[in-house]
Scaffold this motif. Structure first.
Motif, PDB file in Angstrom:
ATOM      1  N   VAL A 291     -25.365  61.279 -83.218  1.00 45.61           N
ATOM      2  CA  VAL A 291     -24.634  60.215 -82.703  1.00 45.61           C
ATOM      3  C   VAL A 291     -25.799  59.183 -82.640  1.00 45.61           C
ATOM      4  O   VAL A 291     -26.269  58.256 -83.426  1.00 45.61           O
ATOM      5  CB  VAL A 291     -23.432  59.376 -82.680  1.00 45.61           C
ATOM      6  N   LEU A 292     -26.866  59.739 -81.796  1.00 44.88           N
ATOM      7  CA  LEU A 292     -27.884  58.112 -80.792  1.00 44.88           C
ATOM      8  C   LEU A 292     -28.693  58.671 -81.602  1.00 44.88           C
ATOM      9  O   LEU A 292     -29.539  57.038 -82.026  1.00 44.88           O
ATOM     10  CB  LEU A 292     -27.920  59.468 -79.672  1.00 44.88           C
ATOM     11  N   ASP A 293     -29.210  59.550 -82.197  1.00 44.43           N
ATOM     12  CA  ASP A 293     -30.443  59.754 -82.820  1.00 44.43           C
ATOM     13  C   ASP A 293     -29.816  58.950 -84.509  1.00 44.43           C
ATOM     14  O   ASP A 293     -30.880  58.190 -84.681  1.00 44.43           O
ATOM     15  CB  ASP A 293     -31.003  61.110 -83.409  1.00 44.43           C
ATOM     16  N   LEU A 294     -28.503  58.637 -84.841  1.00 44.00           N
ATOM     17  CA  LEU A 294     -28.689  57.850 -86.212  1.00 44.00           C
ATOM     18  C   LEU A 294     -28.031  56.007 -85.589  1.00 44.00           C
ATOM     19  O   LEU A 294     -28.991  55.654 -87.247  1.00 44.00           O
ATOM     20  CB  LEU A 294     -27.079  58.274 -86.835  1.00 44.00           C
ATOM     21  N   TYR A 295     -27.707  56.543 -84.497  1.00 37.31           N
ATOM     22  CA  TYR A 295     -28.268  54.754 -83.911  1.00 37.31           C
ATOM     23  C   TYR A 295     -29.686  54.225 -84.221  1.00 37.31           C
ATOM     24  O   TYR A 295     -30.123  53.392 -83.860  1.00 37.31           O
ATOM     25  CB  TYR A 295     -27.909  54.560 -82.768  1.00 37.31           C
ATOM     26  N   ARG A 296     -30.789  55.702 -83.304  1.00 36.26           N
ATOM     27  CA  ARG A 296     -31.671  54.706 -83.210  1.00 36.26           C
ATOM     28  C   ARG A 296     -33.055  54.977 -84.411  1.00 36.26           C
ATOM     29  O   ARG A 296     -33.185  53.574 -84.519  1.00 36.26           O
ATOM     30  CB  ARG A 296     -32.515  55.956 -82.782  1.00 36.26           C
ATOM     31  N   GLN A 297     -31.970  55.906 -85.634  1.00 34.52           N
ATOM     32  CA  GLN A 297     -32.756  55.114 -87.547  1.00 34.52           C
ATOM     33  C   GLN A 297     -32.585  54.282 -87.574  1.00 34.52           C
ATOM     34  O   GLN A 297     -33.084  53.528 -88.243  1.00 34.52           O
ATOM     35  CB  GLN A 297     -32.391  56.787 -87.737  1.00 34.52           C
ATOM     36  N   ARG A 298     -31.330  53.891 -87.400  1.00 31.55           N
ATOM     37  CA  ARG A 298     -30.941  52.598 -88.235  1.00 31.55           C
ATOM     38  C   ARG A 298     -31.586  51.437 -87.815  1.00 31.55           C
ATOM     39  O   ARG A 298     -31.960  50.600 -88.115  1.00 31.55           O
ATOM     40  CB  ARG A 298     -29.184  53.251 -88.039  1.00 31.55           C
ATOM     41  N   TYR A 299     -31.390  51.565 -86.463  1.00 28.13           N
ATOM     42  CA  TYR A 299     -32.183  50.147 -85.449  1.00 28.13           C
ATOM     43  C   TYR A 299     -33.113  50.598 -86.028  1.00 28.13           C
ATOM     44  O   TYR A 299     -34.090  49.201 -85.999  1.00 28.13           O
ATOM     45  CB  TYR A 299     -31.779  50.684 -83.973  1.00 28.13           C
ATOM     46  N   ASP A 300     -33.817  51.430 -86.307  1.00 25.47           N
ATOM     47  CA  ASP A 300     -35.875  51.287 -86.374  1.00 25.47           C
ATOM     48  C   ASP A 300     -35.817  50.603 -87.931  1.00 25.47           C
ATOM     49  O   ASP A 300     -36.553  49.924 -88.306  1.00 25.47           O
ATOM     50  CB  ASP A 300     -36.356  52.360 -86.200  1.00 25.47           C
ATOM     51  N   TYR A 301     -34.393  50.903 -88.656  1.00 27.63           N
ATOM     52  CA  TYR A 301     -34.649  50.731 -90.448  1.00 27.63           C
ATOM     53  C   TYR A 301     -34.851  49.517 -90.625  1.00 27.63           C
ATOM     54  O   TYR A 301     -35.302  48.647 -90.628  1.00 27.63           O
ATOM     55  CB  TYR A 301     -34.048  51.582 -90.818  1.00 27.63           C
ATOM     56  N   LEU A 302     -33.239  48.883 -89.894  1.00 24.28           N
ATOM     57  CA  LEU A 302     -33.461  47.361 -89.401  1.00 24.28           C
ATOM     58  C   LEU A 302     -34.181  46.608 -88.788  1.00 24.28           C
ATOM     59  O   LEU A 302     -34.696  45.124 -89.110  1.00 24.28           O
ATOM     60  CB  LEU A 302     -31.422  46.838 -89.120  1.00 24.28           C
ATOM     61  N   SER A 303     -35.362  47.292 -87.478  1.00 25.19           N
ATOM     62  CA  SER A 303     -36.199  46.664 -87.828  1.00 25.19           C
ATOM     63  C   SER A 303     -37.290  45.968 -87.960  1.00 25.19           C
ATOM     64  O   SER A 303     -38.179  45.040 -88.892  1.00 25.19           O
ATOM     65  CB  SER A 303     -36.306  46.826 -86.423  1.00 25.19           C
TER      66      SER A 303
ATOM     67  N   ARG B 143     -27.217  42.396 -88.161  1.00 31.86           N
ATOM     68  CA  ARG B 143     -27.124  43.835 -88.295  1.00 31.86           C
ATOM     69  C   ARG B 143     -27.825  44.443 -87.230  1.00 31.86           C
ATOM     70  O   ARG B 143     -27.991  45.359 -86.834  1.00 31.86           O
ATOM     71  CB  ARG B 143     -27.643  43.960 -89.539  1.00 31.86           C
ATOM     72  N   LEU B 144     -29.157  43.512 -87.164  1.00 27.68           N
ATOM     73  CA  LEU B 144     -30.279  44.180 -86.513  1.00 27.68           C
ATOM     74  C   LEU B 144     -29.998  44.036 -85.045  1.00 27.68           C
ATOM     75  O   LEU B 144     -30.011  45.235 -83.667  1.00 27.68           O
ATOM     76  CB  LEU B 144     -32.017  43.149 -86.132  1.00 27.68           C
ATOM     77  N   ILE B 145     -28.874  43.171 -84.437  1.00 25.85           N
ATOM     78  CA  ILE B 145     -28.503  42.978 -83.345  1.00 25.85           C
ATOM     79  C   ILE B 145     -27.263  43.653 -82.649  1.00 25.85           C
ATOM     80  O   ILE B 145     -27.161  44.827 -81.330  1.00 25.85           O
ATOM     81  CB  ILE B 145     -27.982  41.377 -82.823  1.00 25.85           C
ATOM     82  N   ALA B 146     -26.735  43.934 -83.905  1.00 25.78           N
ATOM     83  CA  ALA B 146     -25.438  44.785 -83.904  1.00 25.78           C
ATOM     84  C   ALA B 146     -25.982  46.311 -83.264  1.00 25.78           C
ATOM     85  O   ALA B 146     -25.137  47.169 -82.234  1.00 25.78           O
ATOM     86  CB  ALA B 146     -24.451  44.423 -84.669  1.00 25.78           C
ATOM     87  N   ALA B 147     -27.182  46.864 -84.186  1.00 27.32           N
ATOM     88  CA  ALA B 147     -27.642  47.839 -84.450  1.00 27.32           C
ATOM     89  C   ALA B 147     -28.169  48.628 -82.915  1.00 27.32           C
ATOM     90  O   ALA B 147     -28.255  49.582 -81.917  1.00 27.32           O
ATOM     91  CB  ALA B 147     -28.219  48.304 -85.508  1.00 27.32           C
ATOM     92  N   ARG B 148     -28.941  47.726 -82.208  1.00 31.03           N
ATOM     93  CA  ARG B 148     -29.592  47.258 -81.470  1.00 31.03           C
ATOM     94  C   ARG B 148     -28.471  48.039 -79.861  1.00 31.03           C
ATOM     95  O   ARG B 148     -28.746  48.461 -79.396  1.00 31.03           O
ATOM     96  CB  ARG B 148     -30.290  46.341 -80.485  1.00 31.03           C
ATOM     97  N   SER B 149     -27.325  46.827 -79.643  1.00 28.34           N
ATOM     98  CA  SER B 149     -26.622  46.936 -78.919  1.00 28.34           C
ATOM     99  C   SER B 149     -25.704  48.311 -78.727  1.00 28.34           C
ATOM    100  O   SER B 149     -25.297  48.748 -78.220  1.00 28.34           O
ATOM    101  CB  SER B 149     -25.340  45.751 -79.263  1.00 28.34           C
TER     102      SER B 149
END
Length: 360
Positions: free
Chosen positions: A179-191, A285-291
């Motif tokens: 799940v942490l890897d998925l959060y990281r990928q989602r944050y990188d994509y949104l960034s 979405r980027l702020i939420a993904a980072r959080s």
């Protein structure tokens, strides 16, 4: 001749005839049992009591969310499957081997060096015989360990609780890393998407000369109205009509020479609205993904216990066994009962033998 019958009342005279034999057997049994009871080492028992939880309720990903629904998950909640899972972990051989190695129980049980099947089985058998983990009637787990060393018994019981907690957390750790890897990928994509959309927005502002939609449109309309009014006045009074026409053309046409003009403003308004909405949405979405990523990362690094420890195991203040008085009394009573049975059988045998030797 008919066989003689015996009753409990008839045992009195028999015991009386054999009283010295019975008394001697009972006295000997009492003496031997006292010696044996005194030679037996004291055994102490330490118990830890804890309540397992659903791993989801102890998941930091959920606990750190700031809403009333997830805050309620901090309440104690123990399901049947949680109790069974913890008991299964506690009774597993890997956990037993880990504790045996940690406390060097091969040496403690005087079994010799590890590596031999007979030695390993002996130590595991001794450990299993001294260890107990049960679900009590109050939906809690009682983990008990007995040993001649009361401090060791308490230390082993507490270590078992810690190991069970660690294994219980490991069951969900791999999924949480995924799940942490998925959060990281989602944050990188949104960034990346946010930065690309932001550059597109800036480029559109430069291309259309629009830097503030609402205020710029208001002042542009005011300027056009004033210029057009001045042009109409100049046409009536013979003023600088050509200059005002050029000024009005510059305000309204893209080829009029002005960077900020009505034509570009109208063409770029829709595009800028779309780009601005996109950037604002990506920013949210980027702020939420980072959080979410930071929370998940914190949950991996932090180790929140999956057990509620009700009672830590302490060194016992009194022995668990042996109960020496009970041993002596039990030996005396058993010896007395066996002596009575033996003399009754001897009397019966002698009576039958005498009966068969008499003439018919």
């Amino acid at each position: 001749m008919s066989a003689p019958s015996f009753s409990l009342v008839g045992l009195g005279p028999i015991i009386n005839r054999w009283k010295y034999f019975v008394a001697g057997a009972v006295a000997l049994a009492a003496l031997v049992s006292v010696v044996v009871a005194l030679m037996l080492p004291n055994v102490y028992r330490s118990t830890a009591v804890f309540i397992p939880t659903n791993p989801q309720t102890a998941d930091p990903d959920r606990l750190l969310e700031d809403n009333a629904m997830t805050r309620s998950k901090l309440e104690l909640a123990s399901r049947a499957e949680d109790l069974d899972r913890v008991i299964t972990i506690g009774e597993s051989q890997p956990v037993a081997e880990l504790i045996i190695k940690k406390f060097d129980l091969y040496k403690h049980y005087k079994a010799g060096p590890p590596g031999d099947d007979a030695t390993d089985n002996f130590v595991l058998s001794e450990f299993s015989g001294n260890f107990s983990i049960v679900h009590n009637e109050r939906d809690a787990i009682e983990l008990t360990f007995t040993d001649e060393d009361k401090n060791l018994a308490a230390a082993v019981a507490n270590a078992m609780v810690h190991v069970i907690d660690s294994v219980n957390q490991q069951l969900t750790l791999e999924n949480r890393r995924t799940v942490l890897d998925l959060y990281r990928q989602r944050y990188d994509y949104l960034s990346i998407s946010f930065e690309r959309s932001r550059r597109e927005l800036v480029g559109a502002r430069r291309r259309y000369g629009i830097y503030g939609l609402e205020m710029q449109g208001r002042y542009m309309a005011k300027q056009i109205i004033e210029t057009e009014a001045a042009l109409r006045k100049a046409e009536g009074s013979g003023g600088d009509v050509a200059g005002l026409r050029r000024a009005l053309r510059g305000l309204t046409r893209a080829d009029g020479g002005n960077l900020i003009n009505l034509e570009n403003y109208v063409q770029g308004t829709d595009s800028l609205n779309m780009f601005s909405t996109r950037v604002i949405d990506l920013q949210t979405r980027l702020i939420a993904a980072r959080s979410a990523f930071e929370t998940a990362e914190l949950s991996i690094k932090g180790r929140i216990s999956s057990l509620y420890l009700v009672q830590k195991a302490y060194p016992a203040t009194r022995k668990f066994k042996p109960v020496r008085t009970l041993i002596v009394l039990g030996s005396v009573l058993v010896t007395f009962a066996l002596s009575v049975v033996l003399i009754a059988l001897l009397e019966l045998y002698r009576h039958n033998r005498l009966g068969t030797t008499r003439p018919a």
